[in-house]
Structure formats: structure tokens, C-alpha cells
Design a protein around this motif. Structure first.
Motif, PDB file in Angstrom:
ATOM      1  N   GLU A 164     -54.767  17.651  32.467  1.00 57.53           N
ATOM      2  CA  GLU A 164     -55.998  16.820  32.447  1.00 57.53           C
ATOM      3  C   GLU A 164     -56.980  17.296  31.379  1.00 57.53           C
ATOM      4  O   GLU A 164     -57.683  16.488  30.773  1.00 57.53           O
ATOM      5  N   ARG A 204     -50.739   7.551  30.846  1.00 58.05           N
ATOM      6  CA  ARG A 204     -51.977   7.915  30.138  1.00 58.05           C
ATOM      7  C   ARG A 204     -52.035   7.449  28.696  1.00 58.05           C
ATOM      8  O   ARG A 204     -53.118   7.342  28.130  1.00 58.05           O
ATOM      9  N   PRO A 221     -56.954  14.087  25.812  1.00 54.89           N
ATOM     10  CA  PRO A 221     -57.060  13.000  26.789  1.00 54.89           C
ATOM     11  C   PRO A 221     -57.820  11.838  26.153  1.00 54.89           C
ATOM     12  O   PRO A 221     -58.857  12.050  25.523  1.00 54.89           O
TER      13      PRO A 221
END
Ligand SMILES: Cc1cc2nc3c(=O)[nH]c(=O)nc-3n(C[C@H](O)[C@H](O)[C@H](O)COP(=O)(O)OP(=O)(O)OC[C@H]3O[C@@H](n4cnc5c(N)ncnc54)[C@H](O)[C@@H]3O)c2cc1C
Length: 293
Positions: free
Chosen positions: A70, A94, A178
Motif C-alpha cells: 500500500e 490497482r 500507488p
């Protein structure tokens, strides 16, 4: 002239990065790195390259790993194939833009060999994963005589066939941070056919809400096959950051993206057609991202 077979060369299956660096330092241009070989072997067959030794680096530790965290994001070993990348659950969840880009490369069979790292290191302006790497602001992890270093995707592509990988370095992995919260992305590719052709134009669009942009929304655009290297058209991105999202702004940004392209005529398309297709695909990509948000 096209040859029917490969020239003679020594094959080394490397087991440690330091071994690769030592070989590159010792042999210089006479040594050439290989992963899937889908670019390299064609160039050897055609006589464009004549290395004495081909160094297979895909079995080095970590080269075929995909890790997601993450905080750190996604780390993809340089030798991860396009099919493995597109099938990975964390990538699908993602980084759907990366899945679209990987799946757009050539045919299924070729994607079982073709690697992400090879696609980027080839330095082709047409590399289909390059626009995604640019808009996802990837970091290239290199290993060389001084140890490890990172190069941002924006600084990686230098010219046709030239990247920031130094003469005694290798790419070991690509790190994708991310994506911004709520980001949506698409890769639109135009080729001469649906299967197995390099792009005439490739456009990646990533969009996300951003309170620091006057418009409250930011779009990143990555272009392939329309300049000596894959690029982000800064003027188009500025139009999108400064003006309210919608048809008028999208049309203006697509025009700016077209003006930021510097394509050439080649066997696949004329420069004029490519420029126009940058406009069309950028507009289409912006609409898709906006409507899918
Ligand atoms: C029929 C066909 C269709 C194709 N279609 C497409 C397409 O649609 N889209 C597209 O983008 N590409 C396409 N390609 C090009 C190619 O398949 C891709 O670029 C592929 O991802 C290359 O990966 P690879 O692992 O095979 O690279 P390789 O051939 O192993 O290597 C590519 C280059 O990178 C260098 N290299 C290899 N490993 C490293 C390393 N670790 N560090 C530094 N340098 C390294 C090699 O020396 C070589 O110069 C096509 C090729 C063919 C033959």
C-alpha cells in the motif's frame, strides 16, 4: 538484407547482478543483455547487432517477481512477461491502465516471452508500456558498478534506441507508486491491425481529482509513436488542470497534445495522419476517463 538465421554468439545465463556488470565492463559493446529476446533476436537475425556474447538476465533473483505494498506501490521485476503482468491480481485491482498497456503488445504468444523491462529498455518510441510508465510516474531501478540507482520514467527515454541505462548497467525492476486516490486510466492504441503490430499512435490517459489544480481535476497524458521518444504533452496537461473538465476543455487539450507531437512518416503511417490520430485518441481517452470516474 534480412538473414535466415542467427549469427554465432556465446550465451551466458547470469545468476548474479554483479556478474552481469563485470561482463559488461569487460566486454563492452561485444556483450548484449537479453530477457525475452523478442526484440534482440530479431535484430541479431537481421544483422543490426553483432554481439559476441548474449547475457541472459531473466533468471537473476527477483527479476520475475511482482510485489504490491500500500505504501511503496507496485514493484515489477524487469523480466516479468506481459501476460504475467496483465494476469496479476494486484495489477488488475490497482493498475488497470498497466493491464491494458501490457495486453496491447503484439499477440498472446509473444506476450508469453516479451517482458516489461525489455519493452522499456529497447528505447523504442512505439513501446506500448512507455506511456503508462510515464503517466503512472514509474521509477526505473538500475544496477551498475556503483550499486543501485533510480531513474524517473520522465528521464528514462532519451532518443530512438537510447535510454538512461548506462553501458555497464541493467534494469532490475520498475516501481509504480500507488496511483492517486480515485484515479482512472486507459490506454488507446491504434495499429494497422488489431493483433501483433506496433502502434501508429498510443495514448495513455490517467485522471484523478486534485484540489491543488484550478479545475479540481488533473489529467496526465502519455504518448507513444509520435516523437523520437515517448512523452507527456505538458501544454495539454496544463489546459486540463486550468479549465473545467468537459467537451470544450477536452477538445482544446487534444489539440494541444497534437501540437506537442513531432511524428515522422514511416511504413506504418504518415506524420500528418499520426498527428491527427493523437488528437482523436487523446479526446477519446479524456472522455472515457471522465465518464468512467
Ligand atoms: C512480431 C512482433 C510484434 C511486436 N509487437 C509489439 C507491440 O505491439 N508493442 C510493443 O511495444 N512492442 C512490440 N514488439 C517488440 C517487443 O516484443 C517488445 O518490446 C518486448 O516487450 C521486448 O521485451 P523482451 O523481453 O523480448 O526484450 P529483449 O529482446 O530481451 O531486449 C530488448 C532490449 O533491451 C535490452 N535489455 C534486455 N534486458 C535488459 C536489462 N535487464 N537491462 C537493460 N537492457 C536490457 C536488450 O539488450 C535489447 O536491446 C514486437 C516484436 C515482435 C517481434
Amino acid at each position: 538484407m534480412t538473414r535466415s538465421g542467427l549469427p554465432d554468439f556465446d550465451y551466458v545465463r547470469a545468476t548474479r547482478p554483479a556478474e552481469v556488470v563485470a561482463l559488461l565492463q569487460e566486454r563492452g559493446d561485444a556483450a548484449r543483455l537479453m530477457m525475452g529476446g523478442t526484440d534482440l533476436l530479431v535484430r541479431l537475425r537481421d544483422g543490426a547487432l553483432r554481439p559476441h556474447v548474449v547475457v541472459d538476465v531473466k533468471h537473476l533473483p527477483g527479476m520475475s517477481d511482482v510485489r504490491y505494498d500500500e505504501q511503496a506501490g507496485l514493484t515489477v521485476g524487469a523480466a516479468v512477461t506481459m501476460n504475467a503482468l496483465a494476469a496479476h491480481p494486484a495489477v488488475q485491482a490497482r493498475y488497470p491502465l498497466l493491464v491494458e498497456a501490457a495486453r496491447s503488445v503484439a499477440s498472446y504468444q509473444l506476450r508469453n516471452r516479451a517482458t516489461l523491462g525489455g519493452n522499456l529498455c529497447n528505447g523504442s518510441p512505439a513501446a506500448d508500456t512507455a506511456p503508462a510508465a510515464l503517466v503512472l510516474e514509474a521509477q526505473m531501478l538500475l544496477y551498475g558498478p556503483e550499486g543501485e540507482r533510480e531513474v524517473a520514467a520522465a528521464d528514462f527515454f532519451l532518443a530512438p534506441g537510447r535510454t538512461a541505462v548506462g553501458p555497464s548497467e541493467l534494469l532490475t525492476a520498475v516501481r509504480f507508486p500507488p496511483p492517486p486516490a480515485g484515479a482512472k486510466g486507459h490506454y488507446l492504441k491504434l495499429g494497422r491491425n488489431k493483433l501483433g503490430d506496433l502502434s501508429i499512435v498510443g495514448v495513455a490517459v490517467l485522471g484523478f481529482a486534485d484540489g491543488t489544480a484550478p479545475s479540481g481535476y488533473r489529467f496526465r497524458i502519455g504518448l507513444a509513436s509520435v516523437a523520437p521518444r515517448p512523452l507527456r504533452p505538458a501544454a495539454a496537461e496544463a489546459v486540463l488542470a486550468d479549465n473545467p473538465p468537459g467537451e470544450g476543455t477536452f477538445a482544446q487539450a487534444a489539440e494541444a497534445a497534437m501540437n506537442g507531437a513531432a511524428p515522422i512518416d514511416d511504413v506504418r503511417a504518415s506524420a500528418a495522419y499520426r498527428r491527427e490520430m493523437v488528437r482523436v485518441l487523446t479526446l477519446r481517452g479524456l472522455r472515457q476517463v471522465w465518464e468512467g470516474r
